[in-house]
Write an enzyme that holds these catalytic residues in place. Structure first.
Site, short mmCIF file in Angstrom:
data_model
loop_
_atom_site.label_atom_id
_atom_site.label_comp_id
_atom_site.label_asym_id
_atom_site.label_seq_id
_atom_site.Cartn_x
_atom_site.Cartn_y
_atom_site.Cartn_z
N ASP A 152 -12.22 5.49 -2.67
CA ASP A 152 -12.77 3.98 -2.98
C ASP A 152 -13.89 4.00 -4.25
O ASP A 152 -14.42 2.96 -4.68
CB ASP A 152 -13.40 3.70 -1.88
CG ASP A 152 -12.68 3.12 -0.77
OD1 ASP A 152 -11.66 2.56 -1.01
OD2 ASP A 152 -13.02 3.23 0.32
N ASP B 252 -6.19 5.63 -4.56
CA ASP B 252 -6.40 4.30 -3.72
C ASP B 252 -5.25 3.39 -4.06
O ASP B 252 -5.27 2.77 -5.02
CB ASP B 252 -7.56 3.82 -3.54
CG ASP B 252 -7.84 2.72 -2.40
OD1 ASP B 252 -6.79 2.11 -1.98
OD2 ASP B 252 -8.81 2.47 -2.02
N THR C 78 -7.54 -4.09 0.21
CA THR C 78 -6.13 -4.66 0.78
C THR C 78 -6.44 -6.10 1.55
O THR C 78 -5.69 -6.90 1.41
CB THR C 78 -5.83 -3.83 2.01
OG1 THR C 78 -5.48 -2.41 1.47
CG2 THR C 78 -4.45 -4.16 2.72
N ILE D 73 -3.76 0.53 -2.98
CA ILE D 73 -4.45 -0.59 -2.99
C ILE D 73 -5.64 -0.53 -2.39
O ILE D 73 -6.05 -0.28 -1.41
CB ILE D 73 -3.64 -1.60 -2.06
CG1 ILE D 73 -2.24 -2.01 -2.83
CG2 ILE D 73 -4.33 -3.17 -2.21
CD1 ILE D 73 -1.66 -3.01 -2.16
N ASP D 74 -6.75 -0.78 -3.41
CA ASP D 74 -8.18 -1.06 -2.98
C ASP D 74 -8.27 -2.34 -2.84
O ASP D 74 -8.07 -3.02 -4.01
CB ASP D 74 -9.12 -0.08 -4.00
CG ASP D 74 -10.48 -0.21 -3.58
OD1 ASP D 74 -10.69 0.11 -2.58
OD2 ASP D 74 -11.54 -0.68 -4.27
N GLU E 224 -5.15 7.65 0.26
CA GLU E 224 -5.57 6.92 1.63
C GLU E 224 -4.53 7.00 2.66
O GLU E 224 -4.75 7.04 3.66
CB GLU E 224 -5.98 5.36 1.20
CG GLU E 224 -6.59 4.81 2.38
CD GLU E 224 -6.81 3.36 2.11
OE1 GLU E 224 -6.94 2.82 1.05
OE2 GLU E 224 -7.53 2.55 3.17
N ASP F 52 0.77 -1.12 -0.04
CA ASP F 52 0.11 0.10 -0.08
C ASP F 52 0.94 1.17 -0.27
O ASP F 52 0.82 2.18 -0.74
CB ASP F 52 -0.85 0.21 1.15
CG ASP F 52 -1.94 -1.05 1.30
OD1 ASP F 52 -3.00 -1.02 1.20
OD2 ASP F 52 -1.51 -2.24 1.59
N1 A3P Z 1 -17.09 -1.06 7.55
C1 A3P Z 1 -16.97 -0.63 6.23
N2 A3P Z 1 -18.01 -0.45 5.54
C2 A3P Z 1 -17.86 0.03 3.99
N3 A3P Z 1 -16.62 0.02 3.51
C3 A3P Z 1 -15.43 -0.15 4.31
C4 A3P Z 1 -15.71 -0.64 5.41
N4 A3P Z 1 -14.31 -0.78 6.16
C5 A3P Z 1 -13.65 -0.41 5.03
N5 A3P Z 1 -14.29 -0.35 4.12
C6 A3P Z 1 -13.67 0.24 2.85
O1 A3P Z 1 -13.93 -0.93 1.65
C7 A3P Z 1 -13.02 -0.72 0.77
C8 A3P Z 1 -12.91 -1.94 0.21
O2 A3P Z 1 -14.07 -2.11 -0.62
P1 A3P Z 1 -14.69 -3.45 -1.12
O3 A3P Z 1 -15.34 -4.11 -0.09
O4 A3P Z 1 -15.52 -3.21 -2.48
O5 A3P Z 1 -13.48 -4.51 -1.37
C9 A3P Z 1 -11.71 -0.57 1.57
O6 A3P Z 1 -10.60 -0.07 0.86
P2 A3P Z 1 -9.17 -0.30 1.12
O7 A3P Z 1 -8.91 -1.77 0.85
O8 A3P Z 1 -8.43 0.42 0.34
O9 A3P Z 1 -8.95 -0.01 2.52
C10 A3P Z 1 -12.24 0.37 2.73
O10 A3P Z 1 -11.99 1.72 2.16
MG MG Z 2 -10.10 1.25 -0.88
MG MG Z 3 -6.63 1.07 0.10
MG MG Z 4 -7.54 0.89 3.82
#
Ligand code: A3P
Ligand code: MG
Ligand code: MG
Ligand code: MG
Length: 349
Positions: A286, A134, A139, A136-137, A71, A46
């Site tokens: 995101d 982002d 993670t 890494i979206d 992020e 990340d």
């Molecule tokens: N409680 C929550 N509700 C909704 N989204 C959340 C969450 N906790 C983290 N996320 C977000 O959901 C993203 C991932 O989305 P998805 O579920 O579509 O894979 C995460 O991005 P990161 O992985 O960049 O932190 C984070 O920003």
């Molecule tokens: Mg993300």
């Molecule tokens: Mg991320």
């Molecule tokens: Mg994150």
């Protein structure tokens, strides 16, 4: 307005970041996982990805004022206990730049890496240009060896005008029906869009692009839908009630990250539903790149009430209900189903 230079820089930055992430994912060690104060996992990848994108954009666009909403920040990385991690990140970034042959005149120090990461502290907003990243979206998907994305967008006067989505584990062919795992060698997509110019996709290993379009399905019975893999990120019971009401027959395709927007932009599925639990605030990184990739492929992205997303309000999206994505044909009936399902859920509490 032309964004040719910005697009070329963004594609280069995201592709190099994808290379860095692939290298780390292959070698992932438990010790690479740090815990941020919000307990979400953050890896050397990340940070490395954010540093690399920030550095490459600034090198490629030296004449532009640079502002980035991203992020990660270096706070945890600057603690004494993280010195070794910072050195590893710096080596990774330098190795990737060296493998590309770009900027052979310069090697980054740990200080340069920290500075590059912290260029992401901008508040964004409705004036001027801001990159939105982002690094890494998804993670959690990355750590599982599943889907993740490097998501980079450009805001100009509060509007998303450009987006690049690198999805290193997304198969080049359709993942309709949930076949997100395919043979090695067949994965790695890069989607890109400029406002008014459509959405294109090519393999991360080549640059011959094809134009993509969202599915034109108008019968919900033939539709399939995407949602988060993580139940903590989206209420699966609500999306299943909406799908049932609409008449969707296929089970949901659950994958991590904005790879969902990429897959939808090329018609692998036609609906993406996201309903965070109460109190969660969505961040612009995101959704910004995913939003334009889908919109330029003919899709529609709104909040759960049907209002357009507003990326001009700073680091957060001002909405509390959810995000829905589909094609223009299905949107009216989807909105109706969303409204009814939310009302039923509220009245059952
Ligand atoms: N409680 C929550 N509700 C909704 N989204 C959340 C969450 N906790 C983290 N996320 C977000 O959901 C993203 C991932 O989305 P998805 O579920 O579509 O894979 C995460 O991005 P990161 O992985 O960049 O932190 C984070 O920003
Ligand atoms: Mg993300
Ligand atoms: Mg991320
Ligand atoms: Mg994150």
């Amino acid at each position: 307005m032309s964004y040719d230079k910005e697009l070329a820089a963004a594609k280069k930055a995201a592709s190099l970041a994808a290379r860095l992430c692939q290298k780390v994912q292959r070698a992932i060690l438990q010790s690479d996982v740090q815990s941020k104060s919000d307990k979400s996992p953050v890896t050397v990848a990340d940070y490395g990805s954010q540093a690399l994108v920030s550095y490459v954009l600034q090198r490629e666009l030296p004449s532009e004022l640079f502002s980035m909403v991203a992020e990660e920040d270096s706070e945890d990385l600057c603690k004494d206990s993280a010195q070794e991690t910072l050195e590893r990140i710096t080596k990774l970034v330098n190795d990737i730049l060296a493998s590309d042959g770009s900027y052979s005149d310069s090697t980054l120090s740990t200080d340069d890496v920290v500075k590059a990461i912290d260029c992401g502290k901008s508040e964004g907003g409705s004036q001027g240009r801001h990159w939105v990243l982002d690094p890494i979206d998804g993670t959690k998907g990355f750590l599982r060896g599943d889907q993740y994305a490097i998501a980079l967008a450009l805001l100009d006067e509060g509007k998303v005008v450009l987006g690049v989505l690198a999805c290193p584990n997304l198969p080049l062919t359709s993942i309709a029906g949930g076949s997100q795992h395919s043979l090695p060698g067949e994965v790695g997509c890069l989607f890109f869009s400029v406002v008014g110019g459509g959405t294109y996709m090519h393999s991360l290993d080549s640059s011959s692009a094809v134009k993509v379009q969202v599915s034109s399905i108008g019968n919900p019975e033939e539709a399939s839908f995407f949602e988060s893999y993580e139940a903590a990120h989206s209420m699966h019971d609500l999306s299943s009630s909406i799908a049932k009401k609409l008449g969707v027959k296929a089970p949901p395709v659950r994958i991590d990250s904005q790879a969902k927007y990429g897959a939808l932009s090329r018609g692998d599925g036609v609906i993406y539903l996201r309903f965070p639990h109460k109190g969660y605030r969505e961040k612009i990184w995101d959704h910004a790149a995913g939003y334009i990739v889908v919109a330029e492929a003919g899709g529609v992205v709104t909040d759960a009430a049907g209002n357009p997303l507003d990326f001009s309000k700073g680091r957060y999206l001002d909405l509390d209900t959810g995000i829905i994505v589909t094609n223009p044909k299905l949107m009216p009936s989807l909105l109706q189903a969303v409204r009814e399902s939310i009302e039923e859920k509220v009245s059952s509490l």
